[in-house]
Design a protein around this motif. Sequence first.
Motif, short mmCIF file in Angstrom:
data_model
loop_
_atom_site.label_atom_id
_atom_site.label_comp_id
_atom_site.label_asym_id
_atom_site.label_seq_id
_atom_site.Cartn_x
_atom_site.Cartn_y
_atom_site.Cartn_z
N HIS A 73 0.88 -1.17 0.00
CA HIS A 73 0.00 0.00 0.00
C HIS A 73 0.91 1.22 0.00
CE1 HIS A 73 -3.24 -2.68 1.98
NE2 HIS A 73 -3.47 -2.57 0.68
N GLU A 76 2.21 3.54 2.73
CA GLU A 76 2.71 2.93 3.97
C GLU A 76 4.21 2.64 3.88
OE1 GLU A 76 0.18 -0.49 4.58
OE2 GLU A 76 -1.61 0.70 4.32
N ARG A 118 -2.60 4.69 -1.54
CA ARG A 118 -2.69 3.29 -1.14
C ARG A 118 -2.63 2.38 -2.38
NH1 ARG A 118 -5.24 0.15 3.01
NH2 ARG A 118 -6.31 -1.68 2.21
N HIS A 228 3.04 -3.36 6.86
CA HIS A 228 1.93 -2.40 6.69
C HIS A 228 1.90 -1.46 7.88
CE1 HIS A 228 -0.47 -4.35 3.41
NE2 HIS A 228 0.31 -5.36 3.74
N SER A 229 1.14 -0.36 7.71
CA SER A 229 0.91 0.54 8.84
C SER A 229 -0.44 1.22 8.68
CB SER A 229 2.02 1.60 8.92
OG SER A 229 2.05 2.37 7.73
N GLU A 299 1.19 -5.16 11.02
CA GLU A 299 0.44 -3.90 10.95
C GLU A 299 0.85 -3.02 12.12
OE1 GLU A 299 -1.56 -1.95 9.40
OE2 GLU A 299 -2.56 -3.15 7.86
ZN LIG Z 1 -1.62 -1.69 4.32
#
Ligand SMILES: [Zn+2]
Length: 372
Positions: A73, A76, A118, A228-229, A299
């Motif tokens: 994404h 991120e 994203r 991810h974040s 995440e």
């Molecule tokens: Zn993500």
Amino acid sequence: MSIDNLHAHADWHSKDAHEASLRFREVCSAVANQQARYEHDLSSPNGDEIAVDTAYFGSETASKLLVVVSGIHGLEALAGSAIQIGWVASGGPASLPEDLAVLMVHQINPWGCAWRRRFNEDNVDLNRNFLDFNRSVPSNSKYAGIHDTLKPETAMGTFGEASAQYLAGLVAERGIEDTIDLLMGGQHEYPDGFGFGGQEPSWSRRTFEHVLAPFRDQVEQVCYLELHSGLGPYGYGQIISLQHGDVLARTRDWFGQWVFNPRADRKPGEPGYREVAGHSTDGFSSLFAGAEVTPVTLEMGTYPPFESLALLLEEHILFQAGDAAPAGKLEAVRERLEEYHCPADLHWRDANWLRGYQVIKQAIDGLSSEPR
Ligand SMILES: [Zn+2]
């Protein structure tokens, strides 16, 4: 490491995708066995070349492999990149066991990273793109009902400025679970819509498969870590698995019993249950069908998810509006989105980097352990 120089790690975070890419290549050049660069046809808003960079550490014949990916994404990527750069710069490669290698894949969605979206250059969410497109793709029938409201001059306002109220209205009308499925479940029918998963394999997916191809016959055990974040409590790094059975049991042995699994920990219909078709972790597993595969995502949580989702919707409207939107409005939303996915707060950045380092260590220890 001394507590006094804890903030030194924040230095691994770059100011933008271009700087991150330069730093990644530079820090890897001293220690990687192999490096490669896969250029994209498009460029950044500043006209810079954009690319996926890879770096391979450890024995070229290793039977165990950890693959670490950032930027699925795009926006991120700054958080994920810091973990990759930090691990390399902090001596991670020198501590690898003999038969274990690490492959870093930096900014797998280089267009999304550069443009702070994203999605990719075709408006595709790569986490919904790992499907067999020779078969019929899943249909998100719920999404069709709201597609026309996700445009300029609708209930979301002229240029998306009322997205938070719109979202609150959806939640009041349908409930939280249904709203998340509606917007985040992915859809394959509307290329200009929100959460589009594509109708064919994306450039990033094809590049990723090309990068991994040489290892498919070589490795016996492989762990996939996707960074991810933006989801979860602020500064908290949650490991998520979408696997079942022995793979999930092994994942919890390696990463702890608090690994969350939205498929296995909930039943269909229960809050939190999610069935996401076309996820990259599933795609990764199918690429290494002959090996023992342990795929997870990390995440790193930031701000409340519905604030972030409202911003993503606003950005979606402004992106569609293009030049019709007031000057600077899209840029302002992108800056807020960046804060929502890689906060400037040095304490968050410490948490991000240290959690990432820990998870990479857990993956290496797990791959090195005796099979259960
Ligand atoms: Zn993500």
